[in-house]
Design a protein around this motif. Structure first.
Motif, mmCIF file in Angstrom:
data_model
loop_
_atom_site.group_PDB
_atom_site.id
_atom_site.type_symbol
_atom_site.label_atom_id
_atom_site.label_comp_id
_atom_site.label_asym_id
_atom_site.label_seq_id
_atom_site.Cartn_x
_atom_site.Cartn_y
_atom_site.Cartn_z
ATOM 1 N N ARG A 106 31.095 115.043 26.598
ATOM 2 C CA ARG A 106 29.625 115.379 26.089
ATOM 3 C C ARG A 106 29.599 115.089 24.667
ATOM 4 O O ARG A 106 30.520 115.225 24.056
ATOM 5 N N GLU B 263 24.588 122.231 27.487
ATOM 6 C CA GLU B 263 25.262 121.118 27.354
ATOM 7 C C GLU B 263 26.604 121.154 28.260
ATOM 8 O O GLU B 263 27.020 120.065 28.951
ATOM 9 N N GLY C 188 25.567 120.898 31.990
ATOM 10 C CA GLY C 188 25.125 119.521 32.294
ATOM 11 C C GLY C 188 24.469 119.265 33.478
ATOM 12 O O GLY C 188 24.342 118.124 33.939
#
Length: 399
Positions: free
Chosen positions: A78, A310, A313
């Motif tokens: 990420r 995040e 995801g």
């Protein structure tokens, strides 16, 4: 999972800490000018890297090479920008390295004031009338059709930086001619007198999982250009205004294509007629300590929630659960004293104080809206007398 965070400015401490709490390998790429300031929580980082910078600006080609070199030995899963000014760089890096996340086109809708107005208008969302400062005939036609004043805005700045209120055609062309070849980086917009509101949101898989609406005391542009204390407060819940604002906010985020992340989005409620207009948005946590305001009212830390999103995801479930539903208000200003003494501001509703040179700031919270409004009004008058100082608005972030 390895997450690389990009921060040309000091931001996002709680994002970094939450990544570490979630068990991620957490790397940070930041500006070399911050190296000696110990600006970031090193205990939350597995490693930190620095890019040479001039006024927090990085050479994009060198940055692509540097991150590509890092990727030889680190499997980067990420890549997250922690500041508004890092969004385009992060998108370019994702495209180059083929890392999941927001690409360059969608990023434009959350950074470029021209792109997001055009996209919103295409989706049927009310926006102030605007024109790209590009074709002079079209700009003149806009000024013939839309009466002044107008607002001239840099397309890629944040907050009130570089914004100018324009009162006549002559004033506009004086400014535009001074911009020279930079004209195309600006948008000219109808000025609509009204209240400026903001909605701070959490989105996961295109669904708004959390949103909270607030209203600035005076519009940020007015505070920046005319000078005053910056304030914002949570809107009364359950009102037609809050319902309309949250509904419009959902349409905006869907129309601009935010799949997952956090957003700070601003709106105008016109004094004449009460129409709501989309003003601008950002795919990041709001600045000026608005995240602290949201946490005071809801118990949610937007930085930490962003980190969870995040890392999930879209592959793992994400749920959000506010721990409280209270009212809160934020007040922040420059102060004429280097370290202002605020001990005589002692009401038990104060839950946060700023700790920064030449600044004064408080957040008050209460189950009751009336108590929050009462304290905010009292503190606003007192802070103006005791501490308030003013500096002219910035033309660039480094000013």
């Amino acid at each position: 999972m390895t997450i690389l965070c990009i921060a040309s400015y000091e931001k996002g401490h709680e994002f970094l800490r939450e990544c570490k709490r979630q068990g991620a390998r957490t790397l940070l790429l930041t500006s070399l000018s911050l190296k000696d300031e110990n600006a970031f929580p090193r205990e939350a980082l597995d490693d930190i890297f620095y890019m040479p910078d001039v006024e927090k600006k990085w050479n994009i080609v060198d940055t692509i090479k540097a991150v590509s070199h890092l990727a030889r030995t680190e499997q980067i899963d990420r890549l997250v920008p922690l500041d508004d000014f890092d969004l385009e760089l992060a998108a370019t890096l994702r495209e180059h390295l083929r890392i999941p996340g927001m690409g360059e086109t969608t990023t434009r809708y959350f950074r470029d004031k021209l792109a997001n107005r055009m996209k919103a208008a295409e989706a049927g969302i009310p926006v102030p009338q605007f024109v790209h400062v590009l074709n002079h005939a079209r700009v003149n036609e806009f000024m013939d059709r839309v009466p002044p004043p107008w607002v001239l805005k840099p397309r890629l700045m944040a907050g009130a930086i570089g914004i100018k209120k324009v009162h006549s055609r002559e004033q506009f062309w004086d400014i535009a001619n001074g911009l020279g070849d930079e004209q195309s980086y600006y948008v000219l917009e109808q000025f609509i007198p009204g209240d400026v509101l903001h909605v701070d949101s959490i989105v996961y898989e295109r669904e708004v999982r959390f949103a909270i609406a607030s209203k600035y005391g005076k519009p940020p542009m007015q505070v920046s250009h005319e000078g005053d204390v910056f304030t914002t407060a949570i809107l009364e819940r359950g009102t037609p205004l809050e319902s309309s604002l949250l509904e419009l906010n959902g349409r905006v985020l869907a129309g601009l294509g935010l799949i997952r992340g956090v957003s700070h989005t601003e709106y105008i409620r016109a004094h004449d007629g009460g129409q709501l207009y989309f003003l601008e948005t950002a795919a990041r946590v709001g600045g000026a300590h608005i995240a602290d305001l949201v946490e005071a009212a809801s118990g949610l830390n937007l930085w930490a929630e962003w980190a969870k999103i995040e890392l999930a995801g879209g592959k793992a479930p994400y749920t959000v659960a506010p721990s409280r539903c209270e009212y809160a208000a934020l007040l922040v200003t420059l102060a004429k004293q280097e370290w202002p003494d605020t001990r005589h501001y002692a009401d038990p509703e104060i839950c946060w104080r700023i700790d920064k040179k030449h600044h004064v700031g408080f957040i008050v919270k209460s189950p009751g809206l009336d108590r929050v409004n009462q304290l905010l009004a009292q503190y606003l008058d007192r802070v103006r007398r005791d501490f308030w100082a003013y500096l002219p608005p910035k033309e660039r972030p480094s000013d």
